[in-house]
Design a protein around this motif. Structure first.
Motif, mmCIF file in Angstrom:
data_model
loop_
_atom_site.group_PDB
_atom_site.id
_atom_site.type_symbol
_atom_site.label_atom_id
_atom_site.label_comp_id
_atom_site.label_asym_id
_atom_site.label_seq_id
_atom_site.Cartn_x
_atom_site.Cartn_y
_atom_site.Cartn_z
ATOM 1 N N ARG A 256 38.239 -10.989 74.441
ATOM 2 C CA ARG A 256 37.649 -9.979 73.564
ATOM 3 C C ARG A 256 36.258 -9.604 74.055
ATOM 4 N N ALA A 257 35.441 -10.579 74.441
ATOM 5 C CA ALA A 257 34.088 -10.294 74.930
ATOM 6 C C ALA A 257 34.134 -9.422 76.182
ATOM 7 N N LEU A 258 35.100 -9.685 77.084
ATOM 8 C CA LEU A 258 35.237 -8.867 78.289
ATOM 9 C C LEU A 258 35.616 -7.432 77.939
ATOM 10 N N GLU B 75 29.739 -8.612 85.245
ATOM 11 C CA GLU B 75 30.264 -9.832 85.845
ATOM 12 C C GLU B 75 30.423 -10.901 84.774
ATOM 13 N N ALA B 76 31.307 -11.859 85.050
ATOM 14 C CA ALA B 76 31.472 -13.032 84.191
ATOM 15 C C ALA B 76 30.707 -14.187 84.829
ATOM 16 N N ILE C 198 23.573 -9.570 77.911
ATOM 17 C CA ILE C 198 24.396 -10.780 77.925
ATOM 18 C C ILE C 198 25.304 -10.793 76.702
ATOM 19 N N PHE C 199 26.588 -11.022 76.914
ATOM 20 C CA PHE C 199 27.578 -11.092 75.840
ATOM 21 C C PHE C 199 28.033 -12.545 75.698
ATOM 22 N N SER D 162 26.219 -11.147 70.395
ATOM 23 C CA SER D 162 27.225 -12.130 70.018
ATOM 24 C C SER D 162 28.535 -11.402 69.739
ATOM 25 N N VAL D 163 29.612 -11.907 70.329
ATOM 26 C CA VAL D 163 30.941 -11.324 70.106
ATOM 27 C C VAL D 163 31.746 -12.338 69.291
#
Length: 683
Positions: free
Chosen positions: A528-530, A542-543, A601-602, A638-639
């Motif tokens: 979901r965050a991606l 990027e991760a 940043i996630f 924040s996700v």
């Protein structure tokens, strides 16, 4: 965590009230009197004793000065009451002495008054509760043996009662206050009747003698002793200013009702004060500052085991008889009203704190009303300060009262000087003859009040400074310094945050946005965050994962490639098994290489439904967000991913139609009415 504390909170202070019910908490005069005047009314339980204690230094022969001291206190009381009646008409907004001094004498004078009042409110709670424990101890010895514990317990109980709201606390406090007034007047009436009938009344200490610490005092020494006794008797005036601070809590017409309450309070207080001193002299009450050594029975000291009962208890014993039903009734009512006298401070301190917070001299949280429409943070802060003071001074009212009344006379004096300037300013523009006559009369009252209270302030400082008043002065200086520092901080923050008229650097679009999704493993929150991060169409995405366990990292990389995720995965080594530091260092390196870029940043986070589950999740994310707050050019998002327990908690909340979340009164309407206006499926 909020739901864990919600049930006991509702049991202790009741259900939250909507903001539009604030008008229902306003007080009629019959409730305003016990709420705002319980302090000066109850002070007659210890102020006469303080006069006799000081005079006892020169022996029993000095007691004949007590009626003249009582007359001086009465004149001062009526002067202050008359002066404050002008205040409540001129400044009905509730700022009281602080507003008067700030408006007419400047911010520094206003802050001086505020510092003095805050200290005095704390001392009001400490002195009233300590004195109440001592009075209760005259009937129940347990409270004498556990004074500190009993005093702190009572302070906490009063805090909870006030957290329930002003009107509810007024209803609770009305009965003991009126019972005390009724009991004292019955004692005065019955005592006068017995004197008229020729009965002889003797206090329990009537047969004692006093060993004078200083005999044959004359000239300056005698004057100093009388001034010190007068300053101790002035404790009867504490709390008078609370009515001018509490005008907004009165029902309309607010100023008229507040002025009437002031006058009634003054008449009741001086009558009881003078009556108790008169009966104390008639029944031969004996008091001493050091009773163990200075009170003598058959020429021998009473010893360390002796407990000196307050003057009002000794007079009641002489008039009604020791252990009689009226004696027990008055002892109980006195103890209760002394406990509840602290309510004057519980109403004054939070209101003044709210005004100071609004003016940015105290933290903004003190301006916020709680669930019961009271200034909850101010109430809790006052209770904490009072508990510390009671613990340090062992709940000894005689030691605490030496710190007392300095602050209140600082505020009295500056307030009355401010009122004189107020009338001078209005007289300069007023042309109506009737209005001018009224203003000139009011100015004369305030001028005399300023002179008299200023004189008393000098007397109090001279006679009490070395006996403990220096602590109160130090407290005022500390409060003044802290509030000044808080104001400077808020002004500096406001200046930094103010939007410039021309186009500023903050409005310029960043060169690029570098987005990073933090990854620990491939699961639903990560995916979901991606997906969410892709919506932002950043320049780079990027991760990022931290290599703490090589096996876990290898499994993550294998799963990443198996799923064919089109976002590059970067792995940072952490030889010391830290998670936060490698991320911070990496982000800082990106910022150093491209200072005009923004890093977004996630962070995937779990949403749980029970307080204890919070302890098991999201701690690393919380620490990381705390560190990133201090990194410029970094945005954190924040996700959330709702776990099943959070969904169940949401359903439970939806079923409770009347459920109000903590702080809902501050945030606005919550409940069925709002839910009906929201789209289906949302709470």
């Amino acid at each position: 965590m909020s739901k864990l504390t919600d049930l006991p909170k509702r049991i202790l202070i009741g259900r939250a009230l909507r903001s539009d019910r604030l008008g229902e908490t306003l007080l009629p005069k019959r409730l305003a009197l016990p709420v705002f005047a319980s302090d000066p009314l109850s002070s007659v339980a210890y102020a006469p004793g303080e006069v006799l204690l000081v005079l006892s230094i020169a022996g029993v022969s000095a007691y004949h000065f007590s009626p003249w001291i009582a007359v001086a206190v009465v004149v001062l009381m009526f002067t202050v009451v008359a002066s404050y009646r002008q205040n409540v008409h001129a400044y009905p907004s509730g700022g009281g002495d602080y507003e008067v001094a700030t408006t007419n004498l400047g911010p520094r004078a206003g802050l001086t008054v505020a510092s003095a009042l805050l200290v005095d409110y704390v001392l009001t709670v400490a002195v009233s509760v300590a004195s109440g424990v001592e009075n209760l101890g005259s009937a129940v010895p347990f409270f004498v043996e556990h004074k500190v514990l009993g005093a702190i317990g009572m302070i906490v109980l009063l805090m909870l009662m006030n957290l329930r709201g002003v009107r509810e606390s007024g209803t609770i406090f009305a009965i003991p206050t009126y019972a005390f007034v009724f009991g004292v007047f019955c004692m005065l009436a019955w005592g006068i009747f017995r004197i008229a009938m020729g009965d002889e009344m003797h206090a329990p200490t009537a047969g004692y003698t006093i060993k004078a610490e200083h005999t044959g005092l004359a000239s300056f020494a005698l004057v100093f002793l009388l001034l010190r006794a007068f300053s101790s008797g002035c404790a009867a005036l504490t709390g008078v200013e609370a009515i001018s601070n509490g005008v907004p809590a009165f029902r309309k017409p607010k100023s008229k009702n507040a002025a009437t309450t002031l006058a009634l309070m003054g008449v009741l207080a001086v009558t009881m004060f003078c009556g108790i001193i008169a009966l104390a002299l008639n029944t031969n009450v004996r008091m001493a500052e050091n009773p163990a050594a200075d009170l003598l029975v058959n020429g021998k000291p009473v010893g360390a085991g002796y407990t000196q009962d307050p003057v009002i208890a000794q007079v009641a014993s002489a008039v009604f008889g020791d252990g009689s039903i009226p004696f027990i009734f008055l002892a109980g009512a006195t103890a209760l009203v002394l406990f509840l006298a602290a309510n004057t401070a519980y109403n004054g301190f939070p209101v003044l704190g709210s005004i100071l917070a609004q003016d940015r001299y105290l933290p903004r949280q003190l301006h916020t009303r709680g669930d019961r429409l009271a200034f909850s943070n101010g109430i809790v802060l006052l209770a904490a300060f009072a508990c510390v003071l009671v613990y340090i001074y062992g709940a000894d009212s005689t030691r605490l009262i030496q710190l007392y009344i300095v602050g209140v006379f600082v505020s009295f004096t500056l307030s009355q000087i401010g009122m004189v300037r107020h009338w001078n300013r209005h007289l300069a523009t007023e042309t109506d003859p009737a209005a001018r006559r009224r203003m000139i009369r009011a100015r004369a009252i305030n001028t005399f009040g300023a002179f008299f209270t200023g004189l008393v302030l000098v007397v109090v400082l001279l006679t009490k400074f070395t006996h403990g008043a220096w602590v109160a002065v130090l407290g005022m200086v500390v409060f003044y310094g802290v509030m000044t520092a808080i104001r400077r901080h808020y002004d500096r923050v406001s200046s930094e945050l103010a939007a410039a008229e021309e186009r500023s650097e903050e409005e310029v679009k960043p060169s690029r946005v570098h987005s990073i999704v933090l990854v620990s493993k491939v699961h639903k929150p990560t995916l979901r965050a991606l997906s969410y991060a892709r919506l932002f169409r950043s320049d780079t995405l990027e991760a990022l994962s931290i290599n703490v366990d090589p096996a876990d990292t290898k499994a993550l990389q294998a799963e990443w490639h198996r799923r064919g995720i089109d976002v590059p995965l970067k792995v940072l080594d952490s030889p010391y098994r830290e998670i936060t530091r490698p991320i911070i260092d990496y982000v800082k390196s990106l910022r150093r290489s491209s200072p005009r870029d923004v890093v977004s940043i996630f962070i995937p986070e779990y949403v749980v439904g029970h307080w204890y589950e919070h302890l098991l999740h999201n701690q690393s994310a919380l620490r990381l967000k705390g560190r990133l707050l201090f990194t410029p050019g970094v945005m954190v998002t924040s996700v959330p991913w709702q776990l099943e327990s959070s969904e169940r908690a949401k359903l439970r909340a939806r079923k409770g139609a009347e459920w109000n979340a903590p702080g809902s009164v501050r945030r606005g309407e919550v409940g069925p009415a709002k839910r009906r206006r929201e789209p289906s499926g949302r709470v």
